[in-house]
Design a protein around this motif. Sequence first.
Motif, PDB file in Angstrom:
ATOM      1  N   ALA A   1       0.795  -1.284   0.460  1.00  0.00           N
ATOM      2  CA  ALA A   1       0.291   0.113   0.293  1.00  0.00           C
ATOM      3  C   ALA A   1       0.581   1.194   0.063  1.00  0.00           C
ATOM      4  CB  ALA A   1      -1.244   0.147   1.352  1.00  0.00           C
TER       5      ALA A   1
ATOM      6  N   HIS B   1      -7.947   4.838   9.434  1.00  0.00           N
ATOM      7  CA  HIS B   1      -9.312   4.690   8.901  1.00  0.00           C
ATOM      8  C   HIS B   1     -10.236   5.957   9.647  1.00  0.00           C
ATOM      9  CE1 HIS B   1      -8.228   0.640   6.709  1.00  0.00           C
ATOM     10  NE2 HIS B   1      -8.563   0.485   7.977  1.00  0.00           N
TER      11      HIS B   1
ATOM     12  N   THR C   1     -11.540   8.934  10.030  1.00  0.00           N
ATOM     13  CA  THR C   1     -12.151  10.242   9.541  1.00  0.00           C
ATOM     14  C   THR C   1     -13.738  10.854  10.336  1.00  0.00           C
ATOM     15  OG1 THR C   1     -13.462  10.548   6.877  1.00  0.00           O
ATOM     16  CG2 THR C   1     -14.356   8.499   8.370  1.00  0.00           C
TER      17      THR C   1
ATOM     18  N   ARG D   1     -15.034  16.950   8.029  1.00  0.00           N
ATOM     19  CA  ARG D   1     -13.682  17.073   8.874  1.00  0.00           C
ATOM     20  C   ARG D   1     -13.286  19.097   8.213  1.00  0.00           C
ATOM     21  NH1 ARG D   1      -9.622  12.139   8.723  1.00  0.00           N
ATOM     22  NH2 ARG D   1      -8.112  12.788  10.638  1.00  0.00           N
TER      23      ARG D   1
ATOM     24  N   ALA E   1      -9.633   8.398  -1.073  1.00  0.00           N
ATOM     25  CA  ALA E   1      -8.787   7.989  -0.045  1.00  0.00           C
ATOM     26  C   ALA E   1     -10.138   7.572   1.346  1.00  0.00           C
ATOM     27  CB  ALA E   1      -7.393   7.694   1.354  1.00  0.00           C
TER      28      ALA E   1
ATOM     29  N   GLU F   1     -16.461  11.356   4.791  1.00  0.00           N
ATOM     30  CA  GLU F   1     -15.486  13.074   3.435  1.00  0.00           C
ATOM     31  C   GLU F   1     -16.778  13.072   1.936  1.00  0.00           C
ATOM     32  OE1 GLU F   1     -11.366  13.499   2.791  1.00  0.00           O
ATOM     33  OE2 GLU F   1     -12.252  11.725   0.899  1.00  0.00           O
TER      34      GLU F   1
ATOM     35  N   ASP G   1     -10.750   3.037  -2.034  1.00  0.00           N
ATOM     36  CA  ASP G   1      -9.883   3.186  -1.057  1.00  0.00           C
ATOM     37  C   ASP G   1      -9.375   1.447  -0.403  1.00  0.00           C
ATOM     38  OD1 ASP G   1      -9.984   4.416   2.055  1.00  0.00           O
ATOM     39  OD2 ASP G   1      -9.281   2.212   2.071  1.00  0.00           O
TER      40      ASP G   1
ATOM     41  N   ASN H   1      -6.102   1.775  -5.296  1.00  0.00           N
ATOM     42  CA  ASN H   1      -4.690   1.232  -4.570  1.00  0.00           C
ATOM     43  C   ASN H   1      -4.019   2.671  -5.132  1.00  0.00           C
ATOM     44  OD1 ASN H   1      -2.332   1.192  -3.359  1.00  0.00           O
ATOM     45  ND2 ASN H   1      -1.811  -0.614  -3.864  1.00  0.00           N
ATOM     46  N   LEU H   2      -3.771   3.813  -4.546  1.00  0.00           N
ATOM     47  CA  LEU H   2      -3.384   4.763  -4.780  1.00  0.00           C
ATOM     48  C   LEU H   2      -1.509   4.856  -4.762  1.00  0.00           C
ATOM     49  CD1 LEU H   2      -5.049   7.278  -2.015  1.00  0.00           C
ATOM     50  CD2 LEU H   2      -5.061   7.912  -5.175  1.00  0.00           C
TER      51      LEU H   2
ATOM     52  N   ARG I   1      -7.335  13.358   1.091  1.00  0.00           N
ATOM     53  CA  ARG I   1      -6.975  13.961   2.580  1.00  0.00           C
ATOM     54  C   ARG I   1      -7.240  13.050   3.755  1.00  0.00           C
ATOM     55  NH1 ARG I   1     -11.698  17.957   4.206  1.00  0.00           N
ATOM     56  NH2 ARG I   1     -12.339  15.311   4.859  1.00  0.00           N
ATOM     57  N   ASN I   2      -5.865  13.366   4.034  1.00  0.00           N
ATOM     58  CA  ASN I   2      -5.067  12.585   5.183  1.00  0.00           C
ATOM     59  C   ASN I   2      -4.897  10.634   5.344  1.00  0.00           C
ATOM     60  OD1 ASN I   2      -5.615  14.418   6.901  1.00  0.00           O
ATOM     61  ND2 ASN I   2      -7.603  14.396   6.344  1.00  0.00           N
TER      62      ASN I   2
HETATM   63  C1  LIG Z   1      -6.965   8.443   8.016  1.00  0.00           C
HETATM   64  S1  LIG Z   1      -8.084   7.748   6.633  1.00  0.00           S
HETATM   65  C2  LIG Z   1      -8.798   9.198   5.366  1.00  0.00           C
HETATM   66  C3  LIG Z   1     -10.075   9.137   5.792  1.00  0.00           C
HETATM   67  C4  LIG Z   1     -10.871   9.737   4.785  1.00  0.00           C
HETATM   68  N1  LIG Z   1      -9.971  10.840   3.517  1.00  0.00           N
HETATM   69  C5  LIG Z   1     -10.335  11.698   6.422  1.00  0.00           C
HETATM   70  O1  LIG Z   1      -9.704  12.829   5.732  1.00  0.00           O
HETATM   71  O2  LIG Z   1     -11.602  11.985   6.733  1.00  0.00           O
HETATM   72  C6  LIG Z   1      -6.943   7.198   5.880  1.00  0.00           C
HETATM   73  C7  LIG Z   1      -6.973   6.272   4.531  1.00  0.00           C
HETATM   74  O3  LIG Z   1      -6.682   5.692   3.762  1.00  0.00           O
HETATM   75  C8  LIG Z   1      -6.385   4.281   3.162  1.00  0.00           C
HETATM   76  N2  LIG Z   1      -5.651   4.080   2.230  1.00  0.00           N
HETATM   77  C9  LIG Z   1      -4.102   3.725   2.602  1.00  0.00           C
HETATM   78  N3  LIG Z   1      -3.607   3.893   1.842  1.00  0.00           N
HETATM   79  C10 LIG Z   1      -3.960   3.799   0.895  1.00  0.00           C
HETATM   80  C11 LIG Z   1      -3.426   3.467  -1.207  1.00  0.00           C
HETATM   81  N4  LIG Z   1      -2.888   2.853  -0.955  1.00  0.00           N
HETATM   82  N5  LIG Z   1      -4.158   3.301  -1.675  1.00  0.00           N
HETATM   83  C12 LIG Z   1      -6.080   3.777  -0.951  1.00  0.00           C
HETATM   84  N6  LIG Z   1      -6.202   4.426   0.046  1.00  0.00           N
HETATM   85  C13 LIG Z   1      -5.535   3.906   1.072  1.00  0.00           C
HETATM   86  C14 LIG Z   1      -7.313   3.864   4.208  1.00  0.00           C
HETATM   87  O4  LIG Z   1      -7.255   2.540   4.112  1.00  0.00           O
HETATM   88  C15 LIG Z   1      -7.715   4.353   5.602  1.00  0.00           C
HETATM   89  O5  LIG Z   1      -9.210   4.830   4.570  1.00  0.00           O
END
Ligand SMILES: C[S@@+](CC[C@H](N)C(=O)[O-])C[C@H]1O[C@@H](n2cnc3c(N)ncnc32)[C@H](O)[C@@H]1O
Length: 285
Positions: A26, A80, A82, A86, A119, A125, A152, A214-215, A232-233
């Motif tokens: 990831a 996760h 959120t 936010r 994400a 969000e 996600d 997958n980012l 974000r985040n």
């Molecule tokens: C802290 S949460 C942020 C949620 C939302 N964007 C917010 O700011 O409220 C981070 C999210 O990123 C996702 N994530 C982590 N690595 C990722 C990846 N490589 N590709 C896509 N999503 C990913 C996690 O599963 C998680 O749901």
Amino acid sequence: MKMVAPPLKLSAQECRFLAERAFAFAGVQIDPRNQDFFQLRVSRRLRMLGMDNFDDYMSLLESDGTGNETRCLTEALTTHTTSFFRECHQYEWLQKEGLQRLSASGAGFERPLVVWSAACSTGAELWSAAMILEDAARARGGLRKYQLIGTDISRPVLKKAAGATYKEIEIDGLGDAHRCRYLMRSTTATDLEKRPYYRIVPELRQHAEFKWANLSNLSGFQDCAADVVFLRNVLIYFSEEVQQRALNGVIDRMRQGGILMTGHAEVVSPRPYLRMIRPSIYEKV
Ligand SMILES: C[S@@+](CC[C@H](N)C(=O)[O-])C[C@H]1O[C@@H](n2cnc3c(N)ncnc32)[C@H](O)[C@@H]1O
């Protein structure tokens, strides 16, 4: 009384191995010195599998030809957190200025205005953005068409986002007007304290789709031309190289004139095709 087994003890080397697995899958960087964190999260995963020792789990990961367990491990190790609205200044900007600016290119009128939460975690969000869009759609002369996309890497959070059902504590950030307009009270489901669950109304749900992507390596990304992206985040968890790859991949999937929202702690290095409108809000030029 039910006894809860203490978390398993992991060695420094085992934590390094797990951190490397999550990074390869990831792009997330988790400090292997944080042994307590690994012990807690991996013990939970082992309990789900009905395993009681880490050696068996290591063997499972090493023989994981399909990548399925590596995926589950990553889901167990990622954060996760959120909430609805936010960083609410971004939604305020979207409502007061952003939508009007985007409509100049026909977004929301001649074609659907596309919002992508890249994400999305459990969906707060994207549903928050949906409420701003639907408010605009209900106003005279306002927006006519919009589309919502949530992606996600974690399947359990995607399932919850698509189900769009939340506990009272999870909808903390919602004002009364949005609660009344866009939430329905579940008549059957309650939490352990018998408080009801709330579900996003069908008028919003009909615009949304949630998909795995997958980012870190841009897999699962669809060809979209987003008008607004929430990224974000999540960049904060990536290495510098993965951050740049994810950012570029996302920006490639935005329309010219589109808006990128990042987390306030995330630094976006200057790019000729990105203009900062205000901190954590950028326009693709
Ligand atoms: C802290 S949460 C942020 C949620 C939302 N964007 C917010 O700011 O409220 C981070 C999210 O990123 C996702 N994530 C982590 N690595 C990722 C990846 N490589 N590709 C896509 N999503 C990913 C996690 O599963 C998680 O749901």
